[in-house]
Design a protein around this motif. Structure first.
Motif, PDB file in Angstrom:
ATOM      1  N   ASN A 175       0.841  -1.136   0.081  1.00 43.60           N
ATOM      2  CA  ASN A 175       0.077  -0.042  -0.070  1.00 43.60           C
ATOM      3  C   ASN A 175       0.839   1.052  -0.042  1.00 43.60           C
ATOM      4  O   ASN A 175       0.646   2.301  -0.847  1.00 43.60           O
ATOM      5  N   SER A 180       2.539   1.974  -3.314  1.00 39.93           N
ATOM      6  CA  SER A 180       1.638   2.296  -4.302  1.00 39.93           C
ATOM      7  C   SER A 180       1.457   3.729  -4.103  1.00 39.93           C
ATOM      8  O   SER A 180       1.334   4.699  -5.037  1.00 39.93           O
ATOM      9  N   TYR A 204      -1.863  12.478 -14.210  1.00 37.43           N
ATOM     10  CA  TYR A 204      -2.607  11.089 -14.508  1.00 37.43           C
ATOM     11  C   TYR A 204      -3.607  11.285 -15.626  1.00 37.43           C
ATOM     12  O   TYR A 204      -3.690  10.370 -16.522  1.00 37.43           O
ATOM     13  N   VAL A 236     -14.047   0.453  -8.033  1.00 40.29           N
ATOM     14  CA  VAL A 236     -12.496  -0.080  -7.335  1.00 40.29           C
ATOM     15  C   VAL A 236     -11.551   0.628  -7.432  1.00 40.29           C
ATOM     16  O   VAL A 236     -11.130   0.909  -8.952  1.00 40.29           O
ATOM     17  N   GLY A 237     -10.887   1.325  -6.704  1.00 36.33           N
ATOM     18  CA  GLY A 237      -9.550   2.069  -6.777  1.00 36.33           C
ATOM     19  C   GLY A 237      -9.820   3.000  -7.900  1.00 36.33           C
ATOM     20  O   GLY A 237      -9.299   3.265  -9.120  1.00 36.33           O
ATOM     21  N   CYS A 238     -10.833   3.881  -7.680  1.00 30.81           N
ATOM     22  CA  CYS A 238     -11.286   5.069  -8.542  1.00 30.81           C
ATOM     23  C   CYS A 238     -10.246   5.979  -8.962  1.00 30.81           C
ATOM     24  O   CYS A 238     -10.796   6.688 -10.119  1.00 30.81           O
ATOM     25  N   GLY A 239      -9.111   6.066  -8.620  1.00 27.73           N
ATOM     26  CA  GLY A 239      -8.264   7.177  -8.893  1.00 27.73           C
ATOM     27  C   GLY A 239      -8.943   8.714  -8.893  1.00 27.73           C
ATOM     28  O   GLY A 239      -9.127   8.908  -7.792  1.00 27.73           O
ATOM     29  N   LEU A 291     -12.276   9.463 -12.948  1.00 30.42           N
ATOM     30  CA  LEU A 291     -12.647   9.589 -14.481  1.00 30.42           C
ATOM     31  C   LEU A 291     -13.904   8.648 -15.030  1.00 30.42           C
ATOM     32  O   LEU A 291     -14.522   9.137 -15.901  1.00 30.42           O
ATOM     33  N   PHE A 324     -13.772   4.097  -4.073  1.00 30.63           N
ATOM     34  CA  PHE A 324     -12.836   4.154  -2.926  1.00 30.63           C
ATOM     35  C   PHE A 324     -11.317   4.330  -3.723  1.00 30.63           C
ATOM     36  O   PHE A 324     -11.141   3.931  -4.862  1.00 30.63           O
ATOM     37  N   GLU A 325     -10.247   5.212  -3.077  1.00 31.49           N
ATOM     38  CA  GLU A 325      -9.143   5.207  -3.361  1.00 31.49           C
ATOM     39  C   GLU A 325      -8.393   5.252  -2.243  1.00 31.49           C
ATOM     40  O   GLU A 325      -8.439   6.177  -1.340  1.00 31.49           O
ATOM     41  N   THR A 382      -9.428   5.048   1.326  1.00 35.81           N
ATOM     42  CA  THR A 382      -8.705   4.037   2.126  1.00 35.81           C
ATOM     43  C   THR A 382      -8.585   3.065   0.894  1.00 35.81           C
ATOM     44  O   THR A 382      -8.587   2.999  -0.299  1.00 35.81           O
ATOM     45  N   SER A 383      -8.032   1.896   1.489  1.00 32.95           N
ATOM     46  CA  SER A 383      -7.444   0.973   0.797  1.00 32.95           C
ATOM     47  C   SER A 383      -8.444  -0.308   0.470  1.00 32.95           C
ATOM     48  O   SER A 383      -9.356  -0.441   1.032  1.00 32.95           O
ATOM     49  N   ALA A 384      -8.111  -0.857  -0.815  1.00 36.81           N
ATOM     50  CA  ALA A 384      -8.969  -2.196  -0.970  1.00 36.81           C
ATOM     51  C   ALA A 384      -8.837  -3.189   0.115  1.00 36.81           C
ATOM     52  O   ALA A 384     -10.041  -3.762   0.267  1.00 36.81           O
ATOM     53  N   GLU A 385      -7.781  -2.959   0.998  1.00 39.56           N
ATOM     54  CA  GLU A 385      -7.759  -4.225   1.845  1.00 39.56           C
ATOM     55  C   GLU A 385      -8.379  -3.603   3.198  1.00 39.56           C
ATOM     56  O   GLU A 385      -8.883  -4.631   3.963  1.00 39.56           O
ATOM     57  N   ASP A 388      -2.859  -3.581  -9.058  1.00 39.06           N
ATOM     58  CA  ASP A 388      -2.385  -4.029  -7.581  1.00 39.06           C
ATOM     59  C   ASP A 388      -3.290  -4.618  -6.773  1.00 39.06           C
ATOM     60  O   ASP A 388      -3.184  -5.307  -5.898  1.00 39.06           O
TER      61      ASP A 388
HETATM   62  C1  LIG Z   1      -4.077   3.152 -12.848  1.00 42.39           C
HETATM   63  S1  LIG Z   1      -4.823   3.934 -11.518  1.00 42.39           S
HETATM   64  C2  LIG Z   1      -6.813   3.681 -12.134  1.00 42.39           C
HETATM   65  C3  LIG Z   1      -7.534   4.523 -11.494  1.00 42.39           C
HETATM   66  C4  LIG Z   1      -9.055   4.440 -12.109  1.00 42.39           C
HETATM   67  N1  LIG Z   1      -9.543   3.120 -11.727  1.00 42.39           N
HETATM   68  C5  LIG Z   1      -9.110   4.713 -13.743  1.00 42.39           C
HETATM   69  O1  LIG Z   1      -9.526   3.899 -14.369  1.00 42.39           O
HETATM   70  O2  LIG Z   1      -8.817   5.793 -13.975  1.00 42.39           O
HETATM   71  C6  LIG Z   1      -4.643   2.867 -10.332  1.00 42.39           C
HETATM   72  C7  LIG Z   1      -5.438   3.218  -9.092  1.00 42.39           C
HETATM   73  O3  LIG Z   1      -5.629   2.141  -7.959  1.00 42.39           O
HETATM   74  C8  LIG Z   1      -5.153   2.937  -6.529  1.00 42.39           C
HETATM   75  N2  LIG Z   1      -4.770   1.649  -5.783  1.00 42.39           N
HETATM   76  C9  LIG Z   1      -3.387   0.957  -6.018  1.00 42.39           C
HETATM   77  N3  LIG Z   1      -3.624  -0.217  -4.875  1.00 42.39           N
HETATM   78  C10 LIG Z   1      -4.519   0.111  -4.079  1.00 42.39           C
HETATM   79  C11 LIG Z   1      -5.246  -0.515  -3.013  1.00 42.39           C
HETATM   80  N4  LIG Z   1      -4.503  -1.412  -2.385  1.00 42.39           N
HETATM   81  N5  LIG Z   1      -6.207   0.018  -2.466  1.00 42.39           N
HETATM   82  C12 LIG Z   1      -6.833   1.272  -3.148  1.00 42.39           C
HETATM   83  N6  LIG Z   1      -6.608   1.788  -4.173  1.00 42.39           N
HETATM   84  C13 LIG Z   1      -5.271   1.505  -4.611  1.00 42.39           C
HETATM   85  C14 LIG Z   1      -4.171   3.699  -7.116  1.00 42.39           C
HETATM   86  O4  LIG Z   1      -3.615   4.719  -5.982  1.00 42.39           O
HETATM   87  C15 LIG Z   1      -4.545   4.321  -8.381  1.00 42.39           C
HETATM   88  O5  LIG Z   1      -5.201   5.558  -7.973  1.00 42.39           O
END
Ligand SMILES: C[S@@+](CC[C@H](N)C(=O)[O-])C[C@H]1O[C@@H](n2cnc3c(N)ncnc32)[C@H](O)[C@@H]1O
Length: 213
Positions: free
Chosen positions: A6, A9, A20, A49-52, A55, A73-74, A102-105, A123
């Motif tokens: 985490n 990353s 980005y 999931v991991g919405c960045g 977008l 979440f992100e 927060t993290s996916a974990e 990841d």
């Molecule tokens: C390549 S970006 C993609 C973002 C978004 N899904 C998109 O399509 O634009 C990957 C994202 O996953 C997040 N990420 C990576 N590992 C993560 C975790 N364990 N929990 C939450 N977010 C995570 C990163 O911080 C990053 O914002």
């Protein structure tokens, strides 16, 4: 507690967050196709999931409509800050958006989504602890669409150096690109995938199995 992965990353996205959005143009058609695979319906709850930077928010909300709901979440503070601006603007316009930093974990979703977008979150796809936490909170039958990078087929193997180099600035698990879906697919039924980007990407979908926890 954040794991070492985490933290690594989060550090990667500290460096890449500012640029980005500008870097995502070439993958926009894949994002749209991934969202289409969710076959969203009005009134549904969709998870990003991991919405960045958020977008996908607008397209996901168009799918679930004004009566639907988006949960996202992100973990990266810099990415989340940009997502929060998008979420605030959408909420002010009457859409239902719930965003967690927060993290996916560790995330607690608070509701069982009908569909989940797993777009370029390698990841998370490679983290057994993230998958355990998320799949403990989703219901059987939830639709899931996933897209990301993978290694080229074996006959183009020399090009995999390029795939690895392209992934390294974004992914801690950049070396695990042979079958990136391998931890996710066993939790899904009717999982199918197709190659994108001349074999350097994939787009897949399936529905959550009854015994996926
Ligand atoms: C390549 S970006 C993609 C973002 C978004 N899904 C998109 O399509 O634009 C990957 C994202 O996953 C997040 N990420 C990576 N590992 C993560 C975790 N364990 N929990 C939450 N977010 C995570 C990163 O911080 C990053 O914002």
């Amino acid at each position: 507690m954040p794991t070492a992965d985490n933290l690594r990353s989060i550090e990667l996205y500290r460096r890449t967050a500012a640029g980005y959005d500008a870097s995502t143009g070439p993958t926009w058609p894949i994002r749209m196709r991934c969202i289409e695979r969710l076959t969203l319906r009005p009134g549904e709850t969709v998870l990003d999931v991991g919405c960045g930077t958020g977008l996908s928010f607008e397209a996901l909300l168009q799918g679930v409509g004004r009566s639907g709901r988006l949960i996202a979440f992100e973990q990266s503070p810099e990415m989340h800050a940009q997502a929060r601006q998008r979420a605030d603007a959408l909420r002010a316009d009457g859409w239902s958006v719930e965003l967690h930093c927060t993290s996916a974990e560790e995330v607690q979703l608070g509701a069982a989504p009908d569909a989940a977008l797993w777009h370029y979150v390698h990841d998370i796809t490679r983290s057994p602890a993230a998958l355990d936490n998320l799949f403990a909170q989703v219901r059987p039958g939830m639709r899931l669409a996933v897209a990301g990078m993978k290694f080229f087929p074996w006959w183009l193997a020399p090009l995999n150096l390029l795939a690895w180099l392209k992934n390294r600035p974004y992914n801690v698990h950049a070396h695990e690109l042979h079958e990136p879906w391998s931890l996710l697919a066993p939790r899904l039924e009717r999982f199918e995938w197709e190659a994108t980007q001349w074999g350097m990407g994939y787009l897949g979908s399936g529905v959550v199995k009854a015994a996926s926890r």
